[in-house]
Design a protein around this motif. Sequence first.
Motif, PDB file in Angstrom:
ATOM      1  N   GLU A 100       9.478   0.920   3.994  1.00  0.00           N
ATOM      2  CA  GLU A 100       9.532   0.894   2.529  1.00  0.00           C
ATOM      3  C   GLU A 100       9.759  -0.521   2.004  1.00  0.00           C
ATOM      4  OE1 GLU A 100      14.270   1.793   1.805  1.00  0.00           O
ATOM      5  OE2 GLU A 100      12.826   3.424   1.558  1.00  0.00           O
ATOM      6  N   ASN A 101       9.853  -1.478   2.916  1.00  0.00           N
ATOM      7  CA  ASN A 101      10.078  -2.870   2.548  1.00  0.00           C
ATOM      8  C   ASN A 101       8.767  -3.644   2.649  1.00  0.00           C
ATOM      9  OD1 ASN A 101      10.787  -5.730   2.737  1.00  0.00           O
ATOM     10  ND2 ASN A 101      12.909  -5.037   2.903  1.00  0.00           N
ATOM     11  N   GLN A 102       8.296  -4.169   1.514  1.00  0.00           N
ATOM     12  CA  GLN A 102       7.030  -4.891   1.510  1.00  0.00           C
ATOM     13  C   GLN A 102       7.081  -6.141   2.384  1.00  0.00           C
ATOM     14  OE1 GLN A 102       4.938  -5.423  -2.230  1.00  0.00           O
ATOM     15  NE2 GLN A 102       6.253  -3.923  -3.227  1.00  0.00           N
ATOM     16  N   PHE A 103       8.229  -6.808   2.382  1.00  0.00           N
ATOM     17  CA  PHE A 103       8.376  -8.023   3.183  1.00  0.00           C
ATOM     18  C   PHE A 103       8.255  -7.697   4.665  1.00  0.00           C
ATOM     19  CE2 PHE A 103      11.111 -11.238   5.308  1.00  0.00           C
ATOM     20  CZ  PHE A 103      10.381 -12.368   4.966  1.00  0.00           C
ATOM     21  N   VAL A 104       8.875  -6.608   5.089  1.00  0.00           N
ATOM     22  CA  VAL A 104       8.792  -6.175   6.487  1.00  0.00           C
ATOM     23  C   VAL A 104       7.360  -5.787   6.837  1.00  0.00           C
ATOM     24  CG1 VAL A 104       9.531  -4.419   8.146  1.00  0.00           C
ATOM     25  CG2 VAL A 104      11.194  -5.447   6.588  1.00  0.00           C
ATOM     26  N   ALA A 105       6.682  -5.114   5.894  1.00  0.00           N
ATOM     27  CA  ALA A 105       5.290  -4.719   6.118  1.00  0.00           C
ATOM     28  C   ALA A 105       4.402  -5.951   6.300  1.00  0.00           C
ATOM     29  CB  ALA A 105       4.789  -3.876   4.946  1.00  0.00           C
ATOM     30  N   SER A 149       0.810  -1.225   0.000  1.00  0.00           N
ATOM     31  CA  SER A 149       0.000   0.000   0.000  1.00  0.00           C
ATOM     32  C   SER A 149       0.840   1.270   0.000  1.00  0.00           C
ATOM     33  CB  SER A 149      -0.937   0.007   1.218  1.00  0.00           C
ATOM     34  OG  SER A 149      -1.841  -1.060   1.147  1.00  0.00           O
ATOM     35  N   PHE A 150       1.669   1.447   1.020  1.00  0.00           N
ATOM     36  CA  PHE A 150       2.538   2.619   1.089  1.00  0.00           C
ATOM     37  C   PHE A 150       4.012   2.250   0.945  1.00  0.00           C
ATOM     38  CE2 PHE A 150      -1.250   4.334   3.207  1.00  0.00           C
ATOM     39  CZ  PHE A 150      -1.384   5.532   2.521  1.00  0.00           C
ATOM     40  N   ALA A 151       4.356   1.015   1.316  1.00  0.00           N
ATOM     41  CA  ALA A 151       5.753   0.591   1.215  1.00  0.00           C
ATOM     42  C   ALA A 151       6.260   0.689  -0.224  1.00  0.00           C
ATOM     43  CB  ALA A 151       5.898  -0.837   1.736  1.00  0.00           C
ATOM     44  N   GLU A 152       5.401   0.337  -1.178  1.00  0.00           N
ATOM     45  CA  GLU A 152       5.782   0.399  -2.591  1.00  0.00           C
ATOM     46  C   GLU A 152       6.037   1.836  -3.027  1.00  0.00           C
ATOM     47  OE1 GLU A 152       6.363  -1.234  -6.559  1.00  0.00           O
ATOM     48  OE2 GLU A 152       6.528  -1.947  -4.499  1.00  0.00           O
ATOM     49  N   GLU A 153       5.226   2.770  -2.514  1.00  0.00           N
ATOM     50  CA  GLU A 153       5.408   4.190  -2.863  1.00  0.00           C
ATOM     51  C   GLU A 153       6.783   4.675  -2.392  1.00  0.00           C
ATOM     52  OE1 GLU A 153       3.377   5.781  -4.680  1.00  0.00           O
ATOM     53  OE2 GLU A 153       1.427   4.801  -4.480  1.00  0.00           O
ATOM     54  N   LYS A 154       7.180   4.246  -1.197  1.00  0.00           N
ATOM     55  CA  LYS A 154       8.480   4.658  -0.675  1.00  0.00           C
ATOM     56  C   LYS A 154       9.614   4.031  -1.479  1.00  0.00           C
ATOM     57  CE  LYS A 154       6.763   5.143   4.029  1.00  0.00           C
ATOM     58  NZ  LYS A 154       6.870   4.654   5.428  1.00  0.00           N
ATOM     59  N   ARG A 155       9.465   2.771  -1.798  1.00  0.00           N
ATOM     60  CA  ARG A 155      10.517   2.068  -2.535  1.00  0.00           C
ATOM     61  C   ARG A 155      10.709   2.650  -3.924  1.00  0.00           C
ATOM     62  NH1 ARG A 155      11.474  -2.035  -6.037  1.00  0.00           N
ATOM     63  NH2 ARG A 155       9.251  -2.243  -6.519  1.00  0.00           N
ATOM     64  N   MET A 156       9.602   3.046  -4.555  1.00  0.00           N
ATOM     65  CA  MET A 156       9.658   3.595  -5.904  1.00  0.00           C
ATOM     66  C   MET A 156       9.897   5.102  -5.913  1.00  0.00           C
ATOM     67  SD  MET A 156       9.275   0.956  -7.858  1.00  0.00           S
ATOM     68  CE  MET A 156       8.910   1.713  -9.451  1.00  0.00           C
ATOM     69  N   HIS A 157      10.003   5.684  -4.714  1.00  0.00           N
ATOM     70  CA  HIS A 157      10.218   7.132  -4.560  1.00  0.00           C
ATOM     71  C   HIS A 157       9.101   7.955  -5.199  1.00  0.00           C
ATOM     72  CE1 HIS A 157      14.210   6.195  -3.043  1.00  0.00           C
ATOM     73  NE2 HIS A 157      14.459   5.487  -4.138  1.00  0.00           N
ATOM     74  N   THR A 158       7.874   7.443  -5.103  1.00  0.00           N
ATOM     75  CA  THR A 158       6.715   8.187  -5.610  1.00  0.00           C
ATOM     76  C   THR A 158       5.859   8.734  -4.466  1.00  0.00           C
ATOM     77  OG1 THR A 158       5.458   6.101  -5.741  1.00  0.00           O
ATOM     78  CG2 THR A 158       6.591   6.835  -7.733  1.00  0.00           C
ATOM     79  N   GLU A 159       6.353   8.574  -3.252  1.00  0.00           N
ATOM     80  CA  GLU A 159       5.595   9.036  -2.095  1.00  0.00           C
ATOM     81  C   GLU A 159       5.391  10.549  -2.124  1.00  0.00           C
ATOM     82  OE1 GLU A 159       5.691   7.844   2.542  1.00  0.00           O
ATOM     83  OE2 GLU A 159       7.489   8.864   1.821  1.00  0.00           O
ATOM     84  N   ALA A 196      -7.078  -2.272   7.623  1.00  0.00           N
ATOM     85  CA  ALA A 196      -6.656  -1.004   8.212  1.00  0.00           C
ATOM     86  C   ALA A 196      -5.342  -1.168   8.969  1.00  0.00           C
ATOM     87  CB  ALA A 196      -7.739  -0.472   9.143  1.00  0.00           C
ATOM     88  N   ILE A 197      -5.209  -2.288   9.683  1.00  0.00           N
ATOM     89  CA  ILE A 197      -3.958  -2.576  10.400  1.00  0.00           C
ATOM     90  C   ILE A 197      -2.812  -2.751   9.401  1.00  0.00           C
ATOM     91  CG2 ILE A 197      -2.769  -4.268  11.848  1.00  0.00           C
ATOM     92  CD1 ILE A 197      -5.469  -4.827  13.198  1.00  0.00           C
ATOM     93  N   GLY A 198      -3.074  -3.500   8.324  1.00  0.00           N
ATOM     94  CA  GLY A 198      -2.053  -3.733   7.313  1.00  0.00           C
ATOM     95  C   GLY A 198      -1.598  -2.459   6.615  1.00  0.00           C
ATOM     96  N   VAL A 199      -2.552  -1.574   6.307  1.00  0.00           N
ATOM     97  CA  VAL A 199      -2.223  -0.301   5.664  1.00  0.00           C
ATOM     98  C   VAL A 199      -1.355   0.554   6.599  1.00  0.00           C
ATOM     99  CG1 VAL A 199      -3.211   1.892   4.880  1.00  0.00           C
ATOM    100  CG2 VAL A 199      -4.217  -0.271   4.133  1.00  0.00           C
ATOM    101  N   PHE A 200      -1.687   0.541   7.882  1.00  0.00           N
ATOM    102  CA  PHE A 200      -0.898   1.299   8.867  1.00  0.00           C
ATOM    103  C   PHE A 200       0.533   0.777   8.925  1.00  0.00           C
ATOM    104  CE2 PHE A 200       0.666   1.279  13.301  1.00  0.00           C
ATOM    105  CZ  PHE A 200       0.930   2.637  13.429  1.00  0.00           C
ATOM    106  N   ILE A 201       0.704  -0.538   9.013  1.00  0.00           N
ATOM    107  CA  ILE A 201       2.050  -1.111   9.077  1.00  0.00           C
ATOM    108  C   ILE A 201       2.828  -0.795   7.801  1.00  0.00           C
ATOM    109  CG2 ILE A 201       3.381  -3.245   9.250  1.00  0.00           C
ATOM    110  CD1 ILE A 201       2.014  -2.406  11.831  1.00  0.00           C
ATOM    111  N   SER A 202       2.143  -0.826   6.651  1.00  0.00           N
ATOM    112  CA  SER A 202       2.800  -0.530   5.384  1.00  0.00           C
ATOM    113  C   SER A 202       3.300   0.907   5.328  1.00  0.00           C
ATOM    114  CB  SER A 202       1.837  -0.797   4.217  1.00  0.00           C
ATOM    115  OG  SER A 202       2.453  -0.563   2.976  1.00  0.00           O
TER     116      SER A 202
END
Length: 241
Positions: free
Chosen positions: A160-165, A67-77, A150-156
């Motif tokens: 920036e690491n999807q695996f960690v999220a 959800s958000f981890a990908e945005e950080k990894r791709m620098h599109t946040e 909602a919990i998953g989105v918060f953790i994400s």
Amino acid sequence: MGSIYKRELKSFFRTPGGYIYFAVFFAVSGFLAGFCTLESQTCSTSTYFIFLLYAFVILIPLLTMKSFAEEKRMHTEQLLLTAPVSTSGMVLAKYLSALTMFAGSMALSLVYLIPVYLFSKDNYGHYNFNFATTAGCFIAVLLVGACFIAIGVFISSLTENQFVAALGTIGILLVLLICSVLNSLIDIYAVRVVLSWISIYSRFGNFTYGIFDFASALYYVSVAAVFLFLTVRIYDKRRWA
């Protein structure tokens, strides 16, 4: 908000993650539907939905980890933070897109219950399939899923690491699961009250009898709202940092 919502929905079908989620979800739900009903020679669907709740520990993180981890990894946040949409609108759009995918997959999985209905016919031509119980369980599962997403989105939003999220979400959902298990093992009343209040799973019981528990439904909605609020606060700080 609408453009972000549409973009997120499309992203599920443009990346392997969405197809992996669907493949795992339908494989697990199909196996559980067959094992808990036809294999057990029962037309009761309560056990199927209960086992499905436990499967959410793995299924929901597959849906929310990017959800958000990908945005950080791709620098599109930063594009999101500077978009002409409020922080709450941005978070809600991502949340609703994941919730739409989840609700859609749940609705499609109901096809697994058609054989259960057909085989519930007795010698007198009457169907013993309990629609009230099935409807109650289905609604409750959607509420629990909304809470877990909602919990998953918060953790994400924290990494920036999807695996960690995914691991973080699994960890929290496991804690909620353990609280439910401990509640049935501990004899100390005060501890059991606290565990019952924390446990999301223990509030599912009334729905398995076809009873719509308004208190439990409100609890699920409230937990989802709290984690969405926390996600909004995180991005409010980043937007104005």
